[in-house]
Scaffold this motif. Structure first.
Motif, mmCIF file in Angstrom:
data_model
loop_
_atom_site.group_PDB
_atom_site.id
_atom_site.type_symbol
_atom_site.label_atom_id
_atom_site.label_comp_id
_atom_site.label_asym_id
_atom_site.label_seq_id
_atom_site.Cartn_x
_atom_site.Cartn_y
_atom_site.Cartn_z
ATOM 1 N N VAL A 100 34.751 33.320 -46.973
ATOM 2 C CA VAL A 100 36.055 33.575 -47.580
ATOM 3 C C VAL A 100 36.947 32.357 -47.368
ATOM 4 O O VAL A 100 36.926 31.738 -46.298
ATOM 5 C CB VAL A 100 36.712 34.832 -46.969
ATOM 6 C CG1 VAL A 100 38.082 35.080 -47.587
ATOM 7 C CG2 VAL A 100 35.807 36.040 -47.165
ATOM 8 N N PHE A 101 37.730 32.005 -48.380
ATOM 9 C CA PHE A 101 38.595 30.832 -48.254
ATOM 10 C C PHE A 101 39.966 31.114 -48.866
ATOM 11 O O PHE A 101 40.122 31.967 -49.753
ATOM 12 C CB PHE A 101 37.969 29.604 -48.922
ATOM 13 C CG PHE A 101 37.640 29.782 -50.380
ATOM 14 C CD1 PHE A 101 38.569 29.509 -51.370
ATOM 15 C CD2 PHE A 101 36.378 30.219 -50.765
ATOM 16 C CE1 PHE A 101 38.264 29.669 -52.711
ATOM 17 C CE2 PHE A 101 36.056 30.380 -52.103
ATOM 18 C CZ PHE A 101 37.003 30.106 -53.083
ATOM 19 N N ALA A 102 40.957 30.398 -48.363
ATOM 20 C CA ALA A 102 42.321 30.466 -48.886
ATOM 21 C C ALA A 102 42.930 29.074 -48.805
ATOM 22 O O ALA A 102 42.634 28.312 -47.877
ATOM 23 C CB ALA A 102 43.162 31.467 -48.091
ATOM 24 N N GLU A 130 53.825 24.982 -56.452
ATOM 25 C CA GLU A 130 53.441 25.831 -55.328
ATOM 26 C C GLU A 130 52.274 26.677 -55.805
ATOM 27 O O GLU A 130 52.386 27.376 -56.818
ATOM 28 C CB GLU A 130 54.593 26.729 -54.885
ATOM 29 C CG GLU A 130 55.801 25.991 -54.338
ATOM 30 C CD GLU A 130 57.029 26.189 -55.194
ATOM 31 O OE1 GLU A 130 57.168 27.273 -55.779
ATOM 32 O OE2 GLU A 130 57.822 25.239 -55.289
ATOM 33 N N SER A 131 51.170 26.598 -55.086
ATOM 34 C CA SER A 131 49.991 27.347 -55.524
ATOM 35 C C SER A 131 49.320 28.036 -54.346
ATOM 36 O O SER A 131 49.366 27.557 -53.206
ATOM 37 C CB SER A 131 48.986 26.430 -56.226
ATOM 38 O OG SER A 131 48.265 25.654 -55.305
ATOM 39 N N LEU A 132 48.692 29.155 -54.648
ATOM 40 C CA LEU A 132 47.918 29.921 -53.678
ATOM 41 C C LEU A 132 46.576 30.241 -54.308
ATOM 42 O O LEU A 132 46.506 30.729 -55.438
ATOM 43 C CB LEU A 132 48.639 31.220 -53.306
ATOM 44 C CG LEU A 132 47.847 32.223 -52.455
ATOM 45 C CD1 LEU A 132 47.531 31.641 -51.081
ATOM 46 C CD2 LEU A 132 48.606 33.539 -52.335
ATOM 47 N N GLN A 133 45.513 29.968 -53.570
ATOM 48 C CA GLN A 133 44.163 30.263 -54.042
ATOM 49 C C GLN A 133 43.445 31.108 -52.992
ATOM 50 O O GLN A 133 43.453 30.779 -51.795
ATOM 51 C CB GLN A 133 43.369 28.979 -54.290
ATOM 52 C CG GLN A 133 41.974 29.216 -54.845
ATOM 53 C CD GLN A 133 41.164 27.936 -54.956
ATOM 54 O OE1 GLN A 133 41.055 27.181 -53.997
ATOM 55 N NE2 GLN A 133 40.611 27.685 -56.133
ATOM 56 N N LEU A 134 42.832 32.202 -53.427
ATOM 57 C CA LEU A 134 42.027 33.063 -52.571
ATOM 58 C C LEU A 134 40.655 33.221 -53.215
ATOM 59 O O LEU A 134 40.541 33.319 -54.447
ATOM 60 C CB LEU A 134 42.670 34.445 -52.412
ATOM 61 C CG LEU A 134 44.088 34.498 -51.839
ATOM 62 C CD1 LEU A 134 44.635 35.915 -51.926
ATOM 63 C CD2 LEU A 134 44.116 33.998 -50.410
ATOM 64 N N GLY A 135 39.616 33.239 -52.412
ATOM 65 C CA GLY A 135 38.291 33.379 -52.999
ATOM 66 C C GLY A 135 37.221 33.654 -51.973
ATOM 67 O O GLY A 135 37.471 33.677 -50.756
ATOM 68 N N ARG A 173 37.443 34.004 -57.515
ATOM 69 C CA ARG A 173 38.673 33.278 -57.210
ATOM 70 C C ARG A 173 39.869 33.957 -57.848
ATOM 71 O O ARG A 173 39.799 34.440 -58.987
ATOM 72 C CB ARG A 173 38.628 31.831 -57.721
ATOM 73 C CG ARG A 173 37.495 31.004 -57.216
ATOM 74 C CD ARG A 173 37.619 29.543 -57.603
ATOM 75 N NE ARG A 173 37.958 29.322 -58.997
ATOM 76 C CZ ARG A 173 37.097 29.349 -60.000
ATOM 77 N NH1 ARG A 173 35.825 29.625 -59.766
ATOM 78 N NH2 ARG A 173 37.479 29.103 -61.236
ATOM 79 N N LEU A 174 40.969 33.967 -57.113
ATOM 80 C CA LEU A 174 42.271 34.358 -57.631
ATOM 81 C C LEU A 174 43.241 33.224 -57.349
ATOM 82 O O LEU A 174 43.269 32.699 -56.232
ATOM 83 C CB LEU A 174 42.769 35.650 -56.978
ATOM 84 C CG LEU A 174 41.973 36.931 -57.239
ATOM 85 C CD1 LEU A 174 42.541 38.064 -56.396
ATOM 86 C CD2 LEU A 174 42.029 37.299 -58.725
#
Length: 683
Positions: free
Chosen positions: A265-267, A300-305, A319-320
């Motif tokens: 899992v990554f952010a 400004e960005s946020l990535q979750l995956g 990915r989101l």
């Protein structure tokens, strides 16, 4: 066009054999240095083997074997060569040059395409996250990221839409930030007033498979160049001008990148704030003296995956992403007192904000060791949250700005099949389908073959198509007589050849690109239009050689013929046909490296209606001395930019106000010789 002697030197050096170089250069080595030198060719080979990229196909492959030509620029190598930011680094890639817009925004030009086609023709990613705005399709803050924050930059030339979709028209760039280092550093540059610093930190828990990293840097400057005359001199109104004076190129950069990985899992969080002055003025009226920061771009960005292994031969990534982009202008200089208003200058302000959401799933299936299938699904939504345009009360102007209700939804499907026939022949076929809520449907195919004949010879063939959808701004301002602005398209045919030897390596690529319905600003139509067809034909050559154990040469040369088929075979304005780079890197002892970086940019064509001679060619020379003992301890880079104090000018871009053509008759001058320093400590 005259031939520059430095360009001839590049060609001459590329033709020298190791034996010929040894005859004209001798470098006694100590025993320790000789031992290091004997390992140099092996180290070069290992570094090439490690150049793996997912950019071209989304599956990890050695850069030599991907479809088309890929270039990987190492952050450490860029520092050694004296490169200071991402935009400057890209000019080391064959066929790529830089420019600037009159109010200070950077431009990246590819394969002879000039300023009229510059916006949104290269897809720019930051750690895999698309940064091109839907307003103008540019990503200026990414180009201003200092190299101290960069691990590497991956570039593929030519269309990349079959995998990456919109704006991957003339190339794709992915800037990979540093994540696994502990460093503190400061930097400064003479003349531009650059000063700042930052650092990187990371922590890793092996038992929990948990990693955390931070990468932060701040930079301020009050740059400017001397300007003798602005557009007011050309219309016989010099009494209103601020020239002679200094361009307002003040700037402020802030960048924070944070990453967390826990197992599969990554952010990631990215915050970019890039402020700058109004440079030469949006109407070519030199702004008043001062260090005003009149423009701001922020991300400004946020990535979750997560990465999931569904079976022995099946894996997926989910990915989101959420990204907010601000582009604001505060008191941007428009005109002097007496030009539009009798007793006061005119300034204007703009505020723009868009929010983008993305949900994506990538599926990789390998039914056979020689066969891999990739399927990608994406859903994206873009919404304009704010769009305001403010003028002085005394100045009534009836010009529409964007509709705050603008939005765009995109559904995309990518299918890619990679198969190896026999022991060596690799085939790649890809097709991407994009459905837009506002500009219709688009297909982007690619068919490529890579044939490693043996360990020394690699042949490549590729056909690829890409599209470039109109931006929100282009849709809002169609030219006179234009019902709608359609998506531009490009079809490219490429032939590549790589020759690898123990001490040297050569690369050759031949290409032809056919552009149709390209989106440009039509000054006669006073808005955006789809232009006539354009044909690009060119050749790009790269050469790297270990001349001596302590001396390495790296060179490239590119030539392109650009023809606007609607203008009697005229070349595209703003672009150049000839580019060259030559670097000599000398490491007499392990801790010290000296680098000489030469860059040649040929003459750049003007608009057909402009009777002036082309913009002069120039050669830049940068000299850098670097010190680093190991992965830990003190490190330093000191250098001179534009060592010979060459007269460098970017082509002025068309501007007008009230039907009057306004020009900088001597184009946009760039800084001369200046010193810089970057020093730090690695823990």
């Amino acid at each position: 066009m005259t031939t520059n002697p430095v360009c001839l030197s590049v060609l001459a050096l590329c033709l020298l054999s190791p034996f010929q170089v040894a005859l004209v250069y001798a470098n006694p080595q100590s025993d320790d240095a000789a031992t290091d030198a004997d390992q140099a060719p092996l180290q070069d080979l290992l570094s090439l083997l490690e150049q793996e990229t997912e950019l071209a196909t989304r599956s990890g492959m050695n850069a030599d074997y991907v479809p088309g030509m890929a270039t990987i620029l190492s952050g450490e190598d860029l520092l050694v060569r004296g490169v200071r930011n991402v935009g400057e680094a890209l000019t080391l890639v064959p066929g790529i040059s830089d420019g600037m817009e009159m109010s200070g925004e950077r431009q990246i030009l590819s394969r002879g395409v000039g300023f009229g086609y510059a916006s949104g023709n290269i897809k720019i990613l930051l750690d895999g996250v698309s940064m091109n705005s839907t307003l103008y399709a540019t990503a200026n803050p990414v180009l201003n990221i200092p190299i101290e924050q960069v691990e590497r930059i991956e570039v593929i030339r030519g269309p990349g839409a079959s995998v990456h979709g919109e704006y991957a028209f003339a190339g794709v760039v992915d800037v990979i930030t540093r994540k696994s280092q502990r460093k503190l550093h400061v930097q400064a540059m003479e003349g531009s007033g650059d000063r700042g610093g930052g650092g990187q930190w990371y922590w890793h828990d092996r038992e929990r498979d948990l990693s955390v990293s931070f990468n932060v840097l701040g930079l301020d400057g009050d740059a400017g160049v001397d300007v003798a005359e602005d557009a007011l001199y050309g219309i016989d109104r010099p009494e209103l001008s601020n020239a002679p004076g200094t361009s307002n190129e003040s700037h402020r950069y802030r960048g924070l990148f944070a990453d967390v990985t826990w197992g599969d899992v990554f952010a990631a969080v990215k915050i970019l704030d890039d402020d700058y002055g109004d440079a030469f003025g949006i109407n070519h009226f030199l702004p008043p003296e001062g260090d005003r920061l009149s423009s701001r771009q922020g991300y400004e960005s946020l990535q979750l995956g997560g990465n999931l292994q569904l079976g022995e031969r099946l894996r997926t990534q989910l990915r989101l992403e959420a990204l907010r982009h601000n582009r604001d202008r505060n008191e941007l200089y428009v005109a002097p007192a007496g030009y539009l208003l009798e007793n006061q200058p005119v300034y204007m302000s703009q505020d723009y904000r868009e929010t983008r959401y993305l949900a994506a799933a990538d599926l990789h299936w390998q039914p056979h060791p020689r066969h891999e299938l990739f399927v990608g699904l994406e859903a994206r939504h873009v919404q304009v949250d704010e769009a305001t345009w403010d003028w002085p009360e005394a100045f009534a102007i009836d010009v529409p700005w964007l509709d705050e209700d603008l939005s765009r939804r995109v559904l995309s499907v990518v299918v890619q099949d990679q198969i190896r026939i026999g022991e060596r022949l690799n085939l790649t076929a890809a097709l991407r389908f994009d459905e837009y809520s506002d500009v219709g449907m688009h297909l982007s195919p690619r068919l490529a073959a890579v044939w490693p004949i043996n360990d020394e010879h690699i042949l490549k063939l590729q056909y690829a198509r890409a599209f470039r959808p109109p931006t929100f701004y282009e849709l809002t301002y169609p030219g006179e007589g234009t019902d709608e602005v359609r998506a531009g398209e490009i079809a490219t045919y490429e032939f590549g050849y790589i020759l690898k030897k123990p001490r040297w390596e050569g690369r050759l690529i031949l290409f032809q690109s056919d552009l149709s319905d390209s989106i440009v600003f039509g000054y006669d139509e006073e808005g955006y239009i789809n232009s006539a067809d354009v044909r690009l034909r060119g050749i790009e050559v790269e050469y790297t050689q270990r001349l001596l154990p302590a001396l390495k040469l790296d060179a490239n040369l590119s030539y392109v013929e650009s023809v606007d088929l609607g203008l009697d075979q005229q070349p595209l304005p703003g672009g150049t046909d000839l580019l060259g780079n030559l670097a000599l890197l000398w490491q007499p002892i392990h801790a010290w490296t000296a680098a000489l970086q030469l860059r040649y940019v040929g003459e750049r064509a003007r608009r057909p209606s402009d009777t002036r001679s082309p913009v002069d060619a120039y050669t830049l020379a940068d000299l850098t001395l670097s010190y680093a003992t190991s992965d830990r301890g003190l490190f330093a880079h000191i250098g001179v930019k534009n060592l010979t104090d060459a007269d460098v000018r970017f082509p002025e871009q068309p501007s007008g106000l009230g039907g009057v053509d306004l020009v900088y008759r001597k184009d946009y001058p760039r800084p001369g010789r200046r010193w810089w320093l970057s020093i730090g400590y690695a823990f």
